[in-house]
Design a protein around this motif. Structure first.
Motif, PDB file in Angstrom:
ATOM      1  N   GLN A  14       0.704  -1.584   0.189  1.00 53.40           N
ATOM      2  CA  GLN A  14      -0.148  -0.053  -0.267  1.00 53.40           C
ATOM      3  C   GLN A  14       1.101   1.191  -0.100  1.00 53.40           C
ATOM      4  N   PRO A  15       0.394   2.458  -0.722  1.00 54.70           N
ATOM      5  CA  PRO A  15       1.264   3.659  -0.779  1.00 54.70           C
ATOM      6  C   PRO A  15       1.138   4.174   0.650  1.00 54.70           C
ATOM      7  N   PRO A  16       2.458   4.480   1.276  1.00 57.35           N
ATOM      8  CA  PRO A  16       2.468   5.899   2.669  1.00 57.35           C
ATOM      9  C   PRO A  16       1.354   6.022   1.909  1.00 57.35           C
ATOM     10  N   GLN A  17       0.675   6.682   3.345  1.00 54.63           N
ATOM     11  CA  GLN A  17      -0.677   8.111   3.382  1.00 54.63           C
ATOM     12  C   GLN A  17       0.311   8.471   4.961  1.00 54.63           C
ATOM     13  N   ALA A  18       0.096  10.809   5.414  1.00 54.45           N
ATOM     14  CA  ALA A  18       0.763  11.243   6.213  1.00 54.45           C
ATOM     15  C   ALA A  18      -0.247  12.340   6.310  1.00 54.45           C
ATOM     16  N   THR A  19      -0.457  12.707   7.337  1.00 47.57           N
ATOM     17  CA  THR A  19      -1.540  14.007   7.589  1.00 47.57           C
ATOM     18  C   THR A  19      -0.983  14.690   7.715  1.00 47.57           C
ATOM     19  N   TYR A  20      -1.022  15.922   7.285  1.00 48.50           N
ATOM     20  CA  TYR A  20       0.167  17.550   7.073  1.00 48.50           C
ATOM     21  C   TYR A  20      -1.398  18.430   7.880  1.00 48.50           C
ATOM     22  N   ASP A  21      -0.767  19.657   7.890  1.00 43.48           N
ATOM     23  CA  ASP A  21      -1.658  20.722   8.580  1.00 43.48           C
ATOM     24  C   ASP A  21      -1.366  21.613   6.937  1.00 43.48           C
ATOM     25  N   ALA A  22      -0.309  21.619   5.955  1.00 44.71           N
ATOM     26  CA  ALA A  22      -0.762  21.819   4.378  1.00 44.71           C
ATOM     27  C   ALA A  22      -0.006  21.393   3.241  1.00 44.71           C
ATOM     28  N   ILE A  23      -0.634  20.898   1.726  1.00 43.17           N
ATOM     29  CA  ILE A  23       0.018  20.340   0.753  1.00 43.17           C
ATOM     30  C   ILE A  23       0.354  21.685   0.375  1.00 43.17           C
ATOM     31  N   VAL A  24       1.680  21.681  -0.548  1.00 43.80           N
ATOM     32  CA  VAL A  24       1.960  22.504  -1.254  1.00 43.80           C
ATOM     33  C   VAL A  24       1.982  21.899  -2.536  1.00 43.80           C
ATOM     34  N   ILE A  25       1.410  22.088  -3.760  1.00 42.22           N
ATOM     35  CA  ILE A  25       1.637  21.195  -5.143  1.00 42.22           C
ATOM     36  C   ILE A  25       2.270  22.107  -5.569  1.00 42.22           C
ATOM     37  N   GLY A  26       3.146  21.770  -6.225  1.00 43.72           N
ATOM     38  CA  GLY A  26       4.493  22.428  -7.286  1.00 43.72           C
ATOM     39  C   GLY A  26       5.626  23.406  -6.045  1.00 43.72           C
ATOM     40  N   ALA A  27       7.215  22.862  -6.667  1.00 46.60           N
ATOM     41  CA  ALA A  27       7.905  22.926  -5.616  1.00 46.60           C
ATOM     42  C   ALA A  27       8.700  24.367  -6.567  1.00 46.60           C
ATOM     43  N   GLY A  28       8.633  25.560  -7.915  1.00 44.03           N
ATOM     44  CA  GLY A  28       9.077  26.349  -8.353  1.00 44.03           C
ATOM     45  C   GLY A  28       8.479  27.345  -7.124  1.00 44.03           C
ATOM     46  N   ILE A  29       9.645  28.751  -7.746  1.00 45.72           N
ATOM     47  CA  ILE A  29      10.089  29.293  -6.380  1.00 45.72           C
ATOM     48  C   ILE A  29       8.523  30.097  -5.873  1.00 45.72           C
ATOM     49  N   GLN A  30       7.763  29.834  -6.477  1.00 41.27           N
ATOM     50  CA  GLN A  30       5.919  30.487  -5.674  1.00 41.27           C
ATOM     51  C   GLN A  30       6.100  29.380  -5.022  1.00 41.27           C
ATOM     52  N   GLY A  31       5.366  28.068  -4.876  1.00 40.11           N
ATOM     53  CA  GLY A  31       5.733  26.855  -4.161  1.00 40.11           C
ATOM     54  C   GLY A  31       6.024  26.987  -3.257  1.00 40.11           C
ATOM     55  N   SER A  32       7.230  27.036  -3.493  1.00 38.34           N
ATOM     56  CA  SER A  32       8.492  27.095  -1.837  1.00 38.34           C
ATOM     57  C   SER A  32       8.322  27.711  -1.441  1.00 38.34           C
ATOM     58  N   PHE A  33       8.017  29.198  -1.991  1.00 41.73           N
ATOM     59  CA  PHE A  33       8.309  29.792  -0.778  1.00 41.73           C
ATOM     60  C   PHE A  33       6.724  30.251  -0.176  1.00 41.73           C
ATOM     61  N   THR A  34       5.970  29.636  -0.793  1.00 38.67           N
ATOM     62  CA  THR A  34       4.741  29.198   0.168  1.00 38.67           C
ATOM     63  C   THR A  34       4.888  28.381   1.223  1.00 38.67           C
ATOM     64  N   ALA A  35       5.783  27.283   0.767  1.00 45.85           N
ATOM     65  CA  ALA A  35       5.628  26.114   1.608  1.00 45.85           C
ATOM     66  C   ALA A  35       6.897  27.109   3.031  1.00 45.85           C
ATOM     67  N   TYR A  36       7.931  27.715   2.227  1.00 49.46           N
ATOM     68  CA  TYR A  36       8.956  28.448   3.140  1.00 49.46           C
ATOM     69  C   TYR A  36       8.344  29.175   4.412  1.00 49.46           C
ATOM     70  N   HIS A  37       6.931  29.588   4.284  1.00 55.62           N
ATOM     71  CA  HIS A  37       5.856  30.618   5.298  1.00 55.62           C
ATOM     72  C   HIS A  37       5.793  29.813   5.572  1.00 55.62           C
ATOM     73  N   LEU A  38       4.373  28.999   5.613  1.00 48.10           N
ATOM     74  CA  LEU A  38       3.768  28.387   6.242  1.00 48.10           C
ATOM     75  C   LEU A  38       4.663  27.647   7.380  1.00 48.10           C
ATOM     76  N   ALA A  39       5.685  26.832   7.412  1.00 49.14           N
ATOM     77  CA  ALA A  39       7.031  25.946   8.063  1.00 49.14           C
ATOM     78  C   ALA A  39       7.140  27.705   8.992  1.00 49.14           C
ATOM     79  N   GLN A  40       7.682  28.028   8.809  1.00 46.60           N
ATOM     80  CA  GLN A  40       7.959  29.243   8.908  1.00 46.60           C
ATOM     81  C   GLN A  40       7.062  29.829  10.804  1.00 46.60           C
ATOM     82  N   ARG A  41       5.738  29.358   9.987  1.00 45.15           N
ATOM     83  CA  ARG A  41       4.457  29.913  11.035  1.00 45.15           C
ATOM     84  C   ARG A  41       4.301  28.962  11.661  1.00 45.15           C
ATOM     85  N   HIS A  42       5.550  27.127  11.841  1.00 43.52           N
ATOM     86  CA  HIS A  42       5.409  26.162  12.663  1.00 43.52           C
ATOM     87  C   HIS A  42       4.293  24.965  12.193  1.00 43.52           C
TER      88      HIS A  42
END
Length: 423
Positions: A14-42
């Motif tokens: 079976q594929p792995p499963q996990a639950t997160y506070d947020a998911i960002v699709i697309g790790a270009g510069i926009q998605g990477s900064f979005t994810a960075y700001h979310l992680a900064q906010r714990h």
């Protein structure tokens, strides 16, 4: 918040499963900064990328992008001080240089409305006369009836280095980046379910920053945004005399020229020694999955246009490109970003259209979406330089916070009829 539940007892098949506070699709510069700001906010955040990193399939690769304060549109001009500050913050956090200040020359016809708006956005920065232009940029030639502006804040962002830096910072803040993992299905709900080629993930909020692949992700969710992927020729031009153009030369933008209605931009030699990057801010509509499969001998009218520009404005360069690469743009009809919630699923946030406008209106028979007749054309895709602010705004939207800048100009509602029945 910040607690991840994994199904570690799942069967190996079976594929792995996990639950997160947020998911960002697309790790270009926009998605990477979005994810960075979310992680900064714990917020425990998963950043998904369909291709193995690093890659050159999207819009965030390459070594250089222009940054500047000069903007004809007020919303972006107001964002730029915040963007400069956040780039500096990332530089300090990463301990590496991400930006080189070279200055920027903006040229165009006297009285051009875009040029006048840029002049207003620059405040104390000023118009260059012929003598001053020769001092700042001796290799650039002005013609009768044209004028140049000087933006002292302009410069070069080191794109690949910046993308790695923000992704590394995201990980340091506890984020999870998984590449080589394509999203297959998005199941809406209070707790969204994202199925990929490698696993199943759940989160109460989803941010889609998938560039040219955004439309394919949104169509099954009943949303058809007017996003047009374009294949862009990225051209590098050889100096006639080695060393005649310095690495310290400024960047430039040309706007309002009749022979180049979509704008031309250039950066000093960086990627290849002795080769200056000069590009036309336009390209050919493309399927992002077929971008690199253009048949040999495919006409490249944009390269011909650039050759003519080089002969006329940059006489120190050979008038035929030494290297031609490709990049993807993803444009909206009016040239403005999309930063908004899905009209039906408010916990799905969309960031798209970061490369500028489609350009001058096509013939009516070829138009899919109405283009404003007074559309201002902005040379160079303007998303990269503003990515720190874009990521912050998408983070704030996903958390239900008041955005730090108005997102009204970037609302989906400006495009009527985009919401359809979900597939």
């Amino acid at each position: 918040m910040g607690t991840r539940a994994r199904t570690d007892m799942a069967a190996p098949s079976q594929p792995p499963q996990a639950t997160y506070d947020a998911i960002v699709i697309g790790a270009g510069i926009q998605g990477s900064f979005t994810a960075y700001h979310l992680a900064q906010r714990h917020r425990d955040t998963l950043l998904l990328e369909q291709f193995i990193l690093p890659h050159s399939r999207g819009s965030s690769h390459g070594q250089s992008r222009i940054t500047r304060s000069a903007y004809p549109q007020v919303p972006y001009a107001r964002m730029m001080p915040d963007s400069f500050r956040l780039w500096k913050q990332l530089e300090d956090e990463a301990g590496i240089s991400l930006y080189r200040q070279t200055g920027l020359v903006v040229l165009g016809p006297v009285g051009d409305p875009e040029l006048e708006s840029c002049h207003q956005s620059l405040g104390n920065n000023h118009v260059l006369d012929a003598v001053e232009l020769a001092q700042h940029f001796p290799g650039l030639r002005l013609h009768a009836g044209e004028v140049a502006l000087w933006d002292s804040t302009g410069g070069v962002l080191f794109a690949d280095r910046a993308l790695r830096a923000v992704q590394d910072a995201f990980r340091r803040h506890g984020g999870t980046l998984q590449d080589g993992e394509q999203v297959l299905h998005i199941e809406p709900g209070a707790m969204l379910t994202i199925t990929t080629t490698a696993g199943v993930y759940r989160a109460p909020r989803l941010i889609i920053t998938a560039g040219a692949w955004t439309s394919a992700l949104l169509a099954p969710l009943g949303l058809c945004l007017p996003l047009q992927p374009l294949r862009i020729d990225v051209c590098y031009w050889k100096e006639k005399e080695p060393g005649s153009t310095s690495r310290a030369s400024p960047c430039f933008m040309a706007m309002g020229l009749s022979q180049a209605p979509h704008g031309i931009y250039g950066l000093p030699a960086l990627e290849y020694p002795g080769l200056v990057k000069v590009c036309y801010h336009h390209g050919s509509p493309t399927d992002p999955n077929e971008r690199d499969r253009a048949p040999l001998g495919t006409p490249r009218p944009d390269v011909t246009l650039l050759s003519s520009f080089i002969r006329s404005y940059l006489p120190l360069l050979e008038p035929w490109p030494a290297v031609v690469e490709t990049c993807l743009y993803t444009n909206t009809p009016d040239g403005d970003f999309i930063l908004d919630r899905h009209p039906k699923y408010s916990n799905i946030i969309i960031g798209a259209g970061f490369s500028g406008s489609w350009g001058h209106p096509a013939p009516p028979s070829a138009q899919i979406w109405p283009v404003p007749p007074n559309l201002f054309l902005l040379p160079t895709g303007h998303g990269f330089k503003l990515a720190p602010v874009v990521g912050k705004l998408l983070c704030e939207l996903s958390l239900g916070e008041e955005p730090s800048h108005s997102t009204a100009p970037f609302a989906i509602s400006r495009f009527p009829g985009v919401l359809r029945a979900a597939l």
